[in-house]
Each structure stands twice: as C-alpha cells, then as structure tokens.
Design a protein around this motif. Structure first.
Motif, short mmCIF file in Angstrom:
data_model
loop_
_atom_site.label_atom_id
_atom_site.label_comp_id
_atom_site.label_asym_id
_atom_site.label_seq_id
_atom_site.Cartn_x
_atom_site.Cartn_y
_atom_site.Cartn_z
N ALA A 58 1.56 -4.57 54.28
CA ALA A 58 0.68 -5.64 53.79
C ALA A 58 -0.78 -5.23 53.96
N GLU A 59 -1.10 -4.58 55.09
CA GLU A 59 -2.50 -4.18 55.33
C GLU A 59 -2.96 -3.17 54.29
N LYS A 60 -2.11 -2.18 54.03
CA LYS A 60 -2.49 -1.13 53.07
C LYS A 60 -2.63 -1.72 51.65
N ILE A 61 -1.67 -2.55 51.29
CA ILE A 61 -1.70 -3.13 49.93
C ILE A 61 -2.96 -3.99 49.77
N CYS A 62 -3.28 -4.81 50.78
CA CYS A 62 -4.47 -5.67 50.68
C CYS A 62 -5.75 -4.86 50.50
N GLU A 63 -5.80 -3.68 51.09
CA GLU A 63 -7.00 -2.83 50.95
C GLU A 63 -7.11 -2.24 49.55
N GLN A 64 -5.99 -2.15 48.85
CA GLN A 64 -5.99 -1.39 47.59
C GLN A 64 -5.70 -2.22 46.34
N LEU A 65 -5.37 -3.49 46.51
CA LEU A 65 -4.89 -4.22 45.31
C LEU A 65 -6.03 -4.81 44.49
N LEU A 66 -5.77 -4.95 43.21
CA LEU A 66 -6.76 -5.49 42.29
C LEU A 66 -6.03 -6.26 41.17
N SER A 67 -6.46 -7.49 40.94
CA SER A 67 -5.83 -8.31 39.89
C SER A 67 -6.60 -8.16 38.59
N LEU A 68 -5.89 -7.82 37.53
CA LEU A 68 -6.49 -7.57 36.21
C LEU A 68 -6.40 -8.84 35.35
N PRO A 69 -7.22 -8.94 34.31
CA PRO A 69 -7.14 -10.12 33.43
C PRO A 69 -5.71 -10.32 32.89
N LEU A 70 -5.25 -11.55 32.95
CA LEU A 70 -3.94 -11.90 32.38
C LEU A 70 -3.96 -13.38 32.01
N HIS A 71 -3.99 -13.65 30.71
CA HIS A 71 -3.97 -15.04 30.26
C HIS A 71 -3.57 -15.07 28.80
N LEU A 72 -3.35 -16.28 28.29
CA LEU A 72 -2.77 -16.39 26.95
C LEU A 72 -3.78 -16.05 25.84
N SER A 73 -5.06 -15.98 26.18
CA SER A 73 -6.06 -15.60 25.16
C SER A 73 -6.38 -14.11 25.22
N LEU A 74 -5.64 -13.36 26.05
CA LEU A 74 -5.89 -11.91 26.16
C LEU A 74 -5.19 -11.20 24.99
N SER A 75 -5.98 -10.79 24.00
CA SER A 75 -5.41 -10.07 22.85
C SER A 75 -5.12 -8.63 23.27
N ASP A 76 -4.31 -7.94 22.47
CA ASP A 76 -4.05 -6.52 22.76
C ASP A 76 -5.36 -5.74 22.76
N GLU A 77 -6.28 -6.13 21.87
CA GLU A 77 -7.57 -5.41 21.76
C GLU A 77 -8.36 -5.57 23.06
N LEU A 78 -8.41 -6.82 23.59
CA LEU A 78 -9.14 -7.03 24.85
C LEU A 78 -8.44 -6.30 25.99
N GLN A 79 -7.10 -6.35 25.98
CA GLN A 79 -6.36 -5.67 27.05
C GLN A 79 -6.62 -4.16 26.99
N ASP A 80 -6.76 -3.63 25.77
CA ASP A 80 -7.02 -2.19 25.63
C ASP A 80 -8.37 -1.80 26.23
N ILE A 81 -9.33 -2.74 26.23
CA ILE A 81 -10.63 -2.46 26.86
C ILE A 81 -10.41 -2.28 28.37
N VAL A 82 -9.57 -3.15 28.95
CA VAL A 82 -9.28 -3.04 30.39
C VAL A 82 -8.63 -1.68 30.65
N VAL A 83 -7.62 -1.36 29.83
CA VAL A 83 -6.86 -0.13 30.03
C VAL A 83 -7.77 1.10 29.91
N ARG A 84 -8.58 1.11 28.84
CA ARG A 84 -9.50 2.25 28.63
C ARG A 84 -10.47 2.39 29.79
N SER A 85 -10.98 1.27 30.28
CA SER A 85 -11.96 1.33 31.38
C SER A 85 -11.31 1.87 32.64
N ILE A 86 -10.07 1.52 32.87
CA ILE A 86 -9.38 2.05 34.08
C ILE A 86 -9.13 3.54 33.90
N ARG A 87 -8.72 3.93 32.68
CA ARG A 87 -8.43 5.36 32.43
C ARG A 87 -9.69 6.23 32.56
#
Ligand SMILES: Cc1ncc(COP(=O)(O)O)c(C=O)c1O
Length: 366
Positions: free
Chosen positions: A331-360
């Motif tokens: 739990a300690e290690k996961i809490c130091e490293q976890l990050l919640s990404l956008p997730l909602h019903l208005s998230l289009s594939d195009e918007l999600q791709d911006i998240v993905v590209r930025s992480i890559r």
C-alpha cells in the motif's frame, strides 16, 4: 490553442437531464421530501438491479458502512474491523463512528485490494469483521476473503462505494457479503446531486435493523430506544437516482471501454489487475509509475488534469495514528506511485488520445 482534458465532467445526455428535471419537479410539487414513495421505489429498483433482497437508503456511503456494521450486531467495545490501508479515509472513519476499531491490513500488490494473507495476520480474538473495498470499481479478491471469514467466523461487509454494478463470479457486488455499503456522492458511477448512500443485504432482519437505525432508532414518533444518529435519503435524490439507475449498465460499459483503451495504449504503465472472476464497473482509471510527481507536472503542462486516489495510506494518516496496522509495504509503494487519469462519460477517444500521447511523451521509446 491547447485543449484541456478535465479530470471529471458530470454533464449528462440532454434526454436524461430532461427526465431528471421532470421527476424532481414532481417531487417538489408532491410536498413529500424525506423517506417517501420515491425512496421506497428506488430501494426496490436498486435491490432488483443488484439481485439482493433488500436495499435501505441512507444519507451517505460513510453512514451506510457505519449502519451496516451496527446492524450486523457484532460491534461491542474493543471490537476490531479489518480495513485495507489503500482506500478512502471515510472507510475507516465509518468504522470508528460505529464504535469499532479499524485495523489496517496491506493490499495485494497485483489487485490493490485487501490482501487475504495480510488480513489473516491481523485477526485477533477481538476481530469481528472484514471490510474489503471494491477499489476503483474493481471487485476485491472475494474467494480468499470469504474463506478467511468462514474459517475465523467473521462478518463480511463490502465497501462497494466505488463499484455500483461490478460483478464477482456472476454476482453483483453488494450481494457477496453479509451487507454492503454504496455511496451516491455526485462523482460516483451512480451519483446523486448531493450526498446519498445505501445498504444492500440479503438478510431481512439486518435490513429491518438498518431501517430502524436510519431513522434515529425511533420506535414510535419521538420515542427512541437507542441514542444513534439518523441518516435519511431525500425524495429529490431518490427520484434522480431512479432515472440514472436505468442508464447505469450502459454508462459502466462506456467507462469500462475507456479503461480497457488506456490499458491497451499504455502497456508500459502498471494498472491494478482484476481478481479471477471479477468484472469491473470502472470508477477510476489509475496507473502506477515510479516518476509519478514529474509525470503529473508534465501532464498538467499539457492541460491534462489528474488526481491522486489516495496520497497517504491509512495507517500513515494522522487521523488514524492510534489504530493498529500490519506492515503495509505494498500500500505504501502504490500510494507513492499512483495517479488517477481522466475518466468520465464526456471523455471522447480524441481527448483520451491526448492523455495517452502526453504520457507516452514522458516515457520515451514506448
Ligand atoms: C471507498 C469509499 N468508501 C467510503 C466512501 C464514503 O462515501 P460518502 O462520501 O458517500 O460518505 C467513499 C466515497 O467518498 C469511497 O470512495
């Protein structure tokens, strides 16, 4: 111009919005505001959806956990309830408010939910219940926990506050334990326009005790047989939840699809694994990465909003400093490293791709 990808967006489809407005107006004109016909209908409809005998609507998920524990009849002075170290702080607050002692166990490093082996190591002769959390919409590893509860004679209360509609081995979460608690906090997959919660159970006497307790333990008007808080859902919230409940499966499917898409497009990121037999109702899309804080700063520069669920494991939380805990390295290690990404019903594939590209971009060569 840079596009912002919001972490959350509670916009509803226009036809759902209109239906909600109609049903809320109906309640306002009815002049019946607390624990009336809409609450009764919602309780029946949510019970049918979950496949349980009874649902008792209350004012919040925290109240639902406290009342489920109180109604299960096991809380006495010194009683211990085992809680995962990675969850919302309100899971533990609810245990304390019920008059029991939370004891923190580690999570499994793959599923990030209550680890049966760590929980087993926490059992003492004061332990009365396990309180596993179906974290981020992923059902906890129920096989191991049910075995532990059966072997040690413990009550199993599910914290299903993040998992409306998920399944474990073909059973909806909420119908797995002695009782389960749901939250209808606005951002939940089934969210109200305010606070709300519910207890689900197949145990009729337990449901009857919840009904009694939620109204402050009144035996008749203004005569109470226990000094407990009241916790009631109002008619406006129930009317709105009835409309949204009809959409829940299709909304969960959209959220599950977006989560699968994150997993496919980010193979270098660590996601929580599903326990065998678990079907999620994706609530949060969470990754684990060693350079979490610089990644978060980078995403923010790219207009991608993120949050951290949760930054501090509960056994390290000042509020719970006096509560016993097992060693919780995962739990300690996961809490130091976890990050919640956008997730909602208005998230289009195009918007999600911006998240993905930025992480890559941040993790070159992937
Ligand atoms: C896992 C978990 N447990 C308990 C709660 C408490 O629910 P509420 O905010 O409705 O009291 C929440 C929600 O915040 C939650 O996510």
């Amino acid at each position: 111009m840079q596009v912002t990808v919001p972490f959350q967006d509670l916009t509803l489809p226009a036809e759902v919005e209109r239906e909600i407005q109609k049903s809320v107006e109906h309640v306002l004109h009815s002049r019946y505001y607390i624990l009336g016909p809409e609450v009764e209908l919602f309780e029946k409809e949510f019970a049918a959806y979950l496949g349980v005998r009874r649902v008792v609507a209350v004012a919040s998920g925290t109240d639902a956990i406290s009342l489920a524990l109180l109604a299960s009849g096991v809380v006495r002075p010194g009683a211990e309830v085992i809680v995962p170290a990675l969850t919302s702080p309100f899971t533990a607050v609810a245990v304390l408010r019920a008059g029991a002692q939370p004891v923190f166990a580690d999570v499994n490093r793959d599923t990030w939910t209550l680890d049966p082996a760590s929980a087993a190591a926490c059992v003492t002769d004061r332990t009365v219940a396990l309180l596993p959390v179906h974290l981020y919409g992923n059902p906890a590893d129920w096989d191991g926990l049910a075995l532990l509860a059966a072997n040690r004679g413990l009550v199993l209360v599910e914290d299903a506050c993040q998992a409306h509609g998920a399944f474990f081995r073909g059973v909806r979460v909420g119908g797995l334990g002695t009782a389960a608690a749901f939250s209808f906090y606005p951002t939940k997959n089934l969210g109200a326009a305010g606070d709300g919660g519910a207890i689900a159970t197949n145990d009729e006497p337990l449901a009857a005790r919840c009904l009694h307790l939620r109204n402050g333990a009144q035996i008749r008007r203004y005569v109470h047989d226990q000094p407990v808080f009241h916790s009631r859902l109002d008619e406006v919230q129930a009317a709105l939840l009835r409309v949204k409940l009809r959409c829940l499966d299709s909304w969960n499917e959209q959220r599950n699809r977006l989560c699968r898409r994150y997993r496919e497009k980010l193979p270098h990121c660590l996601f929580p694994q599903l326990a065998p037999g678990a079907v999620p109702a994706a609530h949060l899309a969470v990754i684990c990465l060693a350079q979490r804080d610089p990644l978060r700063a980078h995403l923010s520069q790219r207009g991608v909003e993120t949050l951290i669920h949760y930054p501090v494991p509960l056994h390290r939380m000042p509020a719970f400093a006096s509560c016993p805990a097992a060693p919780c390295p995962d739990a300690e290690k996961i809490c130091e490293q976890l990050l919640s990404l956008p997730l909602h019903l208005s998230l289009s594939d195009e918007l999600q791709d911006i998240v993905v590209r930025s992480i890559r971009e941040f993790v070159p060569g992937k």
